[in-house]
Design a protein around this motif. Sequence first.
Motif, PDB file in Angstrom:
ATOM      1  N   SER A  25       0.842  -1.186   0.000  1.00 39.77           N
ATOM      2  CA  SER A  25       0.000   0.000   0.000  1.00 39.77           C
ATOM      3  C   SER A  25       0.881   1.241   0.000  1.00 39.77           C
ATOM      4  N   LEU A  71      -2.152   2.939  -6.883  1.00 41.73           N
ATOM      5  CA  LEU A  71      -2.959   4.149  -6.782  1.00 41.73           C
ATOM      6  C   LEU A  71      -3.773   4.341  -8.057  1.00 41.73           C
ATOM      7  N   ARG A  98      -5.631   2.023  -3.206  1.00 39.30           N
ATOM      8  CA  ARG A  98      -6.003   3.389  -2.852  1.00 39.30           C
ATOM      9  C   ARG A  98      -6.554   4.099  -4.091  1.00 39.30           C
ATOM     10  N   GLN A 110      -9.762   4.268   2.229  1.00 37.80           N
ATOM     11  CA  GLN A 110      -9.086   3.938   0.972  1.00 37.80           C
ATOM     12  C   GLN A 110      -9.344   4.958  -0.130  1.00 37.80           C
ATOM     13  N   THR A 146      -9.387   8.927  -1.049  1.00 40.25           N
ATOM     14  CA  THR A 146      -8.956  10.260  -0.643  1.00 40.25           C
ATOM     15  C   THR A 146      -9.503  11.267  -1.636  1.00 40.25           C
TER      16      THR A 146
END
Length: 622
Positions: A191, A390, A438, A469, A471
């Motif tokens: 992560s 990401l 994420r 998770q 943002t």
Amino acid sequence: MEEEIKAEFLKIGFTLDDEEEILKKCLTFCQNYSLEPSDLVSSWEVYYLNRQLDESVVKDAEMDGFLGHLQNEQVETAVKKEPGLHMYSFKDVEMILDAGDEDTKEVILGTPTDKSEKLHLDVYDSAHKTNGSIYSSGRISKLVTPFGKRSNKFVVKFNIDNLPTTETVNGIHNHENLEDDIIQRIRPHKSCSLVVHRSGPEPGCWFMYDRIEDRFNALENRIRKHAAALVASRLYEEPMDPSVASQRSIFAIGMICCDGEGHLNDKSILLQSSVEHSGGQHVRLELNKLSHFSVFPGQVVGIKGHNPSGHCLIASELVDSVPLSVAADMNLPRAKKQALDEEIQATNLSCAPTEITMVIAAGPFTTTDNLLFEPLTELLAYATKKCPQLLILLGPFIDSEHPQIKKGTVDLSFDEIFQMEVLRRVQDYLEYMGPDARVVTIPSVRDANHDFVFPQPAFDLDSLNNIHQITSLKNPGIFEADEVKIGCCTVDILKHLSGEEMSRHSMDGTPSDRLSRLASHILSQRSFYPLYPPAEGVPLDLSLAPEALHISSVPDLLILPSDIKYFVKVLSLGGTSEGEEQMKKCVCINPGRLAKGEGGGTFVELKYQGSSDKINASIVGI
């Protein structure tokens, strides 16, 4: 004249495919529309950017479309002279033919359809619409393959691979039966940590209270910060009043302005200095002695020159960027500035390269013929296969320019569509990928379910289950992913600068990369939106948080989604003739649009390994 036209094309880096035929047609265009070769090639450069052509080659097949572009320019020029005049081109003829076809299919009489509105809706999210005008022949909508009828799903259109051990994907990914295949559940190997730089308006903020005083103070502060930074670099002397007559050379700092409502030209460039040095007075700026320059309204520059009459500053040198060695924010307290310097030094001394993988996509996320969000579904399926650490999703998500949203023919509210069609899919993706995946979301001023203001607050996603998770960033936003600094802005500043920039290329024959130059303006000015006045349709509110637009230091990645042609470019900033500056590199990314009209668009898959010299970036057509 044909030789002059050829020389002008070569000067900006274009080659001619069928040289004899193309030059013959270009000569005809010049004669019919009374154009100089330089004007013709400038129009071609605009046409090339708006049509998102793949290579710097002038092809005979594009001459008909280019003719339509020239006709549109002539129409606009004539309409400005006579507002009531309308000049017809073959675009109008095609609209009439389309109207005839529709009339034969219509059985039940109803409200007449505005065909011009239909034409605009077909290409609203493409690069062919600039400031309310369509710079194409109007035929592009017929060339778009409907999303459900594509033969190839994921095609690598462009690739940069600086990783020696990375497997490069060339050609076509075979994901035709992606949903039917048994997909092995492979999660990201680790992560990534996210640190968000919190600066900007908060959700629920009040806006539309922008005052003239706020705008004046914001512009004045920009000029003063640039002046303080340039003086602190010790490369330039203390700035003086450029409006005072002087026979000796002086150094002045101010903002580029336009003397009127039109575009910049040789006779309309003004320099507005700060209140401290000149009381905010304007002075005409002459750049004829400069071999090359690139200016636009709102740009803060340093000018070396002299003003013999007191009415015109004749420039001998133009400084359009702040030295990298100088702290960008001169108003920081000394203790905070020292801590920031120590943090930057510690980051530079880190020898372990940071490796991060990401997929970047910008809206619209659904095609214009429906609200099924099929491109978003396939993007998430692709991410499921590739397992990036990401996933960056940039708005618009619920596009206010979508035909069904614009006409109000949907039964659900915009928030409900956002929750059910977008967030639900993203949550399903995260649940499948596991806790290490994420997602970062950035809104757009075109989002119908969000505040129409810029700078823009983040989405309020506190009600989601896996909020840790996801943002949500402000627009523009800056964050760090595993110490990789990333800046994002969903307002199409590249397109806006492209329409307002005035430039002159050096005569040494070196091709000028216009896209890189436009992106470099963002970093040189240390602002996500340095253009002023803003483009039409940009709700710029400088009373909210002017610091939100400020770029304190050059990021490692700069994401600027735009309607102009997709690209991944490594920008180099800094460097002086004295050799006192180090070069700073930044990877600038325009992922294009995930959906274009009724067809698919593009997104970017990126692997970043410590520096811009070690990246693997692919622009993938969906």
